[in-house]
Design a protein around this motif. Structure first.
Motif, PDB file in Angstrom:
ATOM      1  N   ILE A 272      10.483 -24.871  24.194  1.00  0.00           N
ATOM      2  CA  ILE A 272      10.179 -25.471  22.892  1.00  0.00           C
ATOM      3  C   ILE A 272       8.993 -24.750  22.265  1.00  0.00           C
ATOM      4  O   ILE A 272       7.931 -24.619  22.885  1.00  0.00           O
ATOM      5  CB  ILE A 272       9.875 -26.977  23.056  1.00  0.00           C
ATOM      6  CG1 ILE A 272      11.072 -27.678  23.704  1.00  0.00           C
ATOM      7  CG2 ILE A 272       9.555 -27.599  21.706  1.00  0.00           C
ATOM      8  CD1 ILE A 272      10.760 -29.062  24.240  1.00  0.00           C
ATOM      9  N   TYR A 273       9.168 -24.285  21.030  1.00  0.00           N
ATOM     10  CA  TYR A 273       8.128 -23.513  20.351  1.00  0.00           C
ATOM     11  C   TYR A 273       6.918 -24.376  20.036  1.00  0.00           C
ATOM     12  O   TYR A 273       7.036 -25.471  19.473  1.00  0.00           O
ATOM     13  CB  TYR A 273       8.677 -22.919  19.059  1.00  0.00           C
ATOM     14  CG  TYR A 273       7.686 -22.042  18.319  1.00  0.00           C
ATOM     15  CD1 TYR A 273       7.468 -20.734  18.720  1.00  0.00           C
ATOM     16  CD2 TYR A 273       6.983 -22.528  17.220  1.00  0.00           C
ATOM     17  CE1 TYR A 273       6.567 -19.914  18.047  1.00  0.00           C
ATOM     18  CE2 TYR A 273       6.077 -21.728  16.547  1.00  0.00           C
ATOM     19  CZ  TYR A 273       5.867 -20.418  16.966  1.00  0.00           C
ATOM     20  OH  TYR A 273       4.972 -19.621  16.303  1.00  0.00           O
TER      21      TYR A 273
ATOM     22  N   TYR B 162       6.071 -20.753  23.935  1.00  0.00           N
ATOM     23  CA  TYR B 162       6.991 -21.835  24.273  1.00  0.00           C
ATOM     24  C   TYR B 162       6.447 -22.673  25.419  1.00  0.00           C
ATOM     25  O   TYR B 162       5.776 -22.167  26.327  1.00  0.00           O
ATOM     26  CB  TYR B 162       8.355 -21.265  24.671  1.00  0.00           C
ATOM     27  CG  TYR B 162       9.010 -20.456  23.581  1.00  0.00           C
ATOM     28  CD1 TYR B 162       9.749 -21.068  22.576  1.00  0.00           C
ATOM     29  CD2 TYR B 162       8.872 -19.070  23.550  1.00  0.00           C
ATOM     30  CE1 TYR B 162      10.330 -20.327  21.564  1.00  0.00           C
ATOM     31  CE2 TYR B 162       9.460 -18.319  22.549  1.00  0.00           C
ATOM     32  CZ  TYR B 162      10.184 -18.950  21.552  1.00  0.00           C
ATOM     33  OH  TYR B 162      10.753 -18.220  20.557  1.00  0.00           O
ATOM     34  N   ILE B 163       6.741 -23.969  25.363  1.00  0.00           N
ATOM     35  CA  ILE B 163       6.503 -24.856  26.491  1.00  0.00           C
ATOM     36  C   ILE B 163       7.867 -25.216  27.079  1.00  0.00           C
ATOM     37  O   ILE B 163       8.877 -25.227  26.366  1.00  0.00           O
ATOM     38  CB  ILE B 163       5.733 -26.123  26.082  1.00  0.00           C
ATOM     39  CG1 ILE B 163       6.529 -26.951  25.046  1.00  0.00           C
ATOM     40  CG2 ILE B 163       4.360 -25.767  25.518  1.00  0.00           C
ATOM     41  CD1 ILE B 163       5.922 -28.306  24.745  1.00  0.00           C
ATOM     42  N   THR B 164       7.891 -25.474  28.356  1.00  0.00           N
ATOM     43  CA  THR B 164       9.144 -25.814  29.022  1.00  0.00           C
ATOM     44  C   THR B 164       9.249 -27.326  29.156  1.00  0.00           C
ATOM     45  O   THR B 164       8.281 -27.999  29.499  1.00  0.00           O
ATOM     46  CB  THR B 164       9.203 -25.182  30.424  1.00  0.00           C
ATOM     47  OG1 THR B 164       9.096 -23.765  30.275  1.00  0.00           O
ATOM     48  CG2 THR B 164      10.512 -25.515  31.120  1.00  0.00           C
TER      49      THR B 164
ATOM     50  N   ARG C 242      16.035 -21.745  23.558  1.00  0.00           N
ATOM     51  CA  ARG C 242      14.833 -21.918  22.751  1.00  0.00           C
ATOM     52  C   ARG C 242      15.081 -22.889  21.598  1.00  0.00           C
ATOM     53  O   ARG C 242      16.126 -22.844  20.945  1.00  0.00           O
ATOM     54  CB  ARG C 242      14.381 -20.571  22.190  1.00  0.00           C
ATOM     55  CG  ARG C 242      13.782 -19.625  23.226  1.00  0.00           C
ATOM     56  CD  ARG C 242      13.368 -18.319  22.594  1.00  0.00           C
ATOM     57  NE  ARG C 242      14.515 -17.542  22.146  1.00  0.00           N
ATOM     58  CZ  ARG C 242      14.436 -16.498  21.322  1.00  0.00           C
ATOM     59  NH1 ARG C 242      13.269 -16.138  20.814  1.00  0.00           N
ATOM     60  NH2 ARG C 242      15.526 -15.827  21.000  1.00  0.00           N
ATOM     61  N   ILE C 243      14.098 -23.742  21.347  1.00  0.00           N
ATOM     62  CA  ILE C 243      14.124 -24.650  20.202  1.00  0.00           C
ATOM     63  C   ILE C 243      12.911 -24.326  19.340  1.00  0.00           C
ATOM     64  O   ILE C 243      11.773 -24.315  19.826  1.00  0.00           O
ATOM     65  CB  ILE C 243      14.092 -26.126  20.638  1.00  0.00           C
ATOM     66  CG1 ILE C 243      15.323 -26.464  21.490  1.00  0.00           C
ATOM     67  CG2 ILE C 243      14.046 -27.036  19.412  1.00  0.00           C
ATOM     68  CD1 ILE C 243      15.332 -27.881  22.031  1.00  0.00           C
TER      69      ILE C 243
ATOM     70  N   LEU D 275      15.808 -25.836  15.137  1.00  0.00           N
ATOM     71  CA  LEU D 275      16.920 -24.935  15.392  1.00  0.00           C
ATOM     72  C   LEU D 275      17.038 -24.688  16.888  1.00  0.00           C
ATOM     73  O   LEU D 275      16.035 -24.405  17.557  1.00  0.00           O
ATOM     74  CB  LEU D 275      16.709 -23.589  14.693  1.00  0.00           C
ATOM     75  CG  LEU D 275      16.386 -23.608  13.194  1.00  0.00           C
ATOM     76  CD1 LEU D 275      16.213 -22.184  12.678  1.00  0.00           C
ATOM     77  CD2 LEU D 275      17.452 -24.342  12.405  1.00  0.00           C
ATOM     78  N   LEU D 276      18.242 -24.786  17.402  1.00  0.00           N
ATOM     79  CA  LEU D 276      18.542 -24.409  18.780  1.00  0.00           C
ATOM     80  C   LEU D 276      19.120 -23.005  18.727  1.00  0.00           C
ATOM     81  O   LEU D 276      20.151 -22.775  18.086  1.00  0.00           O
ATOM     82  CB  LEU D 276      19.535 -25.391  19.391  1.00  0.00           C
ATOM     83  CG  LEU D 276      19.911 -25.171  20.853  1.00  0.00           C
ATOM     84  CD1 LEU D 276      18.733 -25.495  21.767  1.00  0.00           C
ATOM     85  CD2 LEU D 276      21.112 -26.043  21.231  1.00  0.00           C
ATOM     86  N   LEU D 277      18.440 -22.051  19.367  1.00  0.00           N
ATOM     87  CA  LEU D 277      18.852 -20.655  19.292  1.00  0.00           C
ATOM     88  C   LEU D 277      19.806 -20.300  20.428  1.00  0.00           C
ATOM     89  O   LEU D 277      19.737 -20.875  21.519  1.00  0.00           O
ATOM     90  CB  LEU D 277      17.630 -19.738  19.349  1.00  0.00           C
ATOM     91  CG  LEU D 277      16.566 -19.950  18.275  1.00  0.00           C
ATOM     92  CD1 LEU D 277      15.471 -18.896  18.402  1.00  0.00           C
ATOM     93  CD2 LEU D 277      17.163 -19.938  16.875  1.00  0.00           C
ATOM     94  N   ASP D 278      20.674 -19.316  20.164  1.00  0.00           N
ATOM     95  CA  ASP D 278      21.561 -18.841  21.220  1.00  0.00           C
ATOM     96  C   ASP D 278      20.865 -17.738  22.016  1.00  0.00           C
ATOM     97  O   ASP D 278      19.716 -17.365  21.726  1.00  0.00           O
ATOM     98  CB  ASP D 278      22.908 -18.366  20.646  1.00  0.00           C
ATOM     99  CG  ASP D 278      22.766 -17.199  19.677  1.00  0.00           C
ATOM    100  OD1 ASP D 278      21.810 -16.407  19.811  1.00  0.00           O
ATOM    101  OD2 ASP D 278      23.622 -17.064  18.775  1.00  0.00           O
ATOM    102  N   GLU D 279      21.540 -17.204  22.989  1.00  0.00           N
ATOM    103  CA  GLU D 279      20.925 -16.223  23.888  1.00  0.00           C
ATOM    104  C   GLU D 279      20.575 -14.918  23.195  1.00  0.00           C
ATOM    105  O   GLU D 279      19.761 -14.129  23.696  1.00  0.00           O
ATOM    106  CB  GLU D 279      21.851 -15.951  25.072  1.00  0.00           C
ATOM    107  CG  GLU D 279      23.226 -15.406  24.682  1.00  0.00           C
ATOM    108  CD  GLU D 279      24.130 -15.198  25.890  1.00  0.00           C
ATOM    109  OE1 GLU D 279      23.601 -14.896  26.969  1.00  0.00           O
ATOM    110  OE2 GLU D 279      25.361 -15.363  25.733  1.00  0.00           O
TER     111      GLU D 279
END
Length: 376
Positions: free
Chosen positions: A14-15, A22-24, A55-56, A358-362
């Motif tokens: 998460i950004y 990012y934090i997990t 990633r969000i 936004l949820l990002l793809d790989e």
């Protein structure tokens, strides 16, 4: 589009705006508002969907845009405004400040009423009060000197929306018009202006909030005459940039990014109705516009807005300025939100803010968009 605005996601990166990293952990949303971030409660964790390390990031915040997908905010019906909001969300922008290009006062009032009725967070008036010499794509017959009484009328119609006005404040009536907007709780940007550096700094002293699409439609900078560009780069105010590689050369974007405080550097699209469609015949600010090769121009050759979406602008800034994507991201999220006084609503991923994300793809593209918790 799902109507479920309460959910939880786990196993995410998460950004974090403050650290630009990012934090997990997970994120929980209730009725469209973020309620948990990082380590989830037992109840939320049990119901969470595992996103497998995706990633969000915050969704984009576009504070200067005229339209896309065949619709212009000035003249759009309420049904078209709803479609516009969906079109922006699909491109990654969950918060849109509709920008009205030059029109008659009656057109602006009708558009303001419709935009207010649809519940937009704010409105941006960019037109009418512009310098004829720097009008760009705005039709000359629609221009006039800044008018404090008109602006008070517009602000009454805007109601509780954040109001921003872009004007050539050096024109007769500029000081009075700026005061009317500021006294009414709005903000003012210097735009489409033939001002000198000294006139621009006078506006700064009078309470100017920002500089509109810096380098475009304003006096340039030289070593003996800094112009409006010099004022924008040195004043410490918010500065807007169209990062499409057309309006501003990539190397100049890099120079500007190194000159302006990063918490004042704002990416905008300044997009027109053609954005998201392609080449063809369109209209902006009362004039016909032709798009060829992805570049919009009026009949006399003036560039007329962009075909840009803000997520692409972030990637462009990263490439042009030679910075990580994570460092470029605030210029399209937290900084424009703060610029429009919406940082207590959106622009970052924090407990209590709207779940615009936004949820990002790989591959770093957009997989899913959430606007106020609603999955698009």
């Amino acid at each position: 589009m799902t109507e479920n605005k309460s959910f939880a996601l786990s196993g995410a990166r998460i950004y974090d705006t403050d650290s630009e990293s990012y934090i997990t952990g997970g994120i929980a949303v209730k009725d469209g508002i973020i309620t948990e971030l990082g380590e989830l409660s037992r109840e939320s964790a049990a119901a969470a969907e595992d996103v497998g390390g995706a990633r969000i990031i915050p969704a984009m915040v576009d504070v200067h845009t005229h339209g896309r997908c065949g619709c212009d905010f000035c003249g759009a019906s309420r049904e078209e405004l709803a479609r516009l909001r969906r079109a922006y969300a699909e491109s990654g922008t969950a918060t849109v400040i509709p920008t009205l290009a030059s029109g008659t006062l009656e057109q602006w009032l009708e558009a303001t009423d419709n935009i207010h009725a649809l519940g937009f967070d704010g409105i941006h008036y960019e037109g009418r009060y512009l310098s004829p010499e720097k009008r760009g794509a705005h039709a000359p017959e629609l221009l006039k000197n800044p008018d404090a009484d008109e602006l008070r009328t517009l602000m009454r119609h805007a109601g509780d929306m954040r109001v921003h006005v872009s004007m050539a404040a050096e024109l007769p009536g500029g000081d009075e018009a700026m005061a009317a907007v500021i006294d009414g709780g709005g903000t003012v940007g210097l735009a489409h202006t033939s001002a000198t550096y000294e006139q621009a700094m006078h506006a700064v002293e009078r309470g100017l909030h920002s500089f509109t699409h810096v380098f475009n439609a304003m006096t340039g900078m030289s070593h003996r005459a800094p112009g409006v560009v010099g004022a924008a780069l040195s004043s410490g105010l918010y500065t807007e940039f169209i990062c499409d590689g057309v309006h501003i050369h990539p190397s100049v974007i890099k120079i500007a990014y190194n000159a302006v405080p990063h918490d004042r550097f704002v990416l905008i699209t300044d997009s027109l109705m053609a954005a998201g469609l392609g080449d063809g015949e369109y209209e902006l600010a009362g004039q016909p516009v032709r798009v060829e090769g992805g570049i919009a121009r009026t009949g006399d050759g003036a560039i007329a807005g962009s075909m840009l979406d803000l997520f692409t602008a972030v990637k462009n800034l990263s490439a042009f300025a030679g910075i990580p994507f994570e460092q470029a991201l605030p210029a399209a999220t937290s900084v424009p939100a703060r610029m429009r006084r919406l940082d207590g609503v959106t622009g970052s991923l924090r407990v209590g803010l709207r779940a615009d994300m936004l949820l990002l793809d790989e591959h770093g593209g957009i997989d899913h968009v959430y606007a106020a918790g609603e999955r698009i």
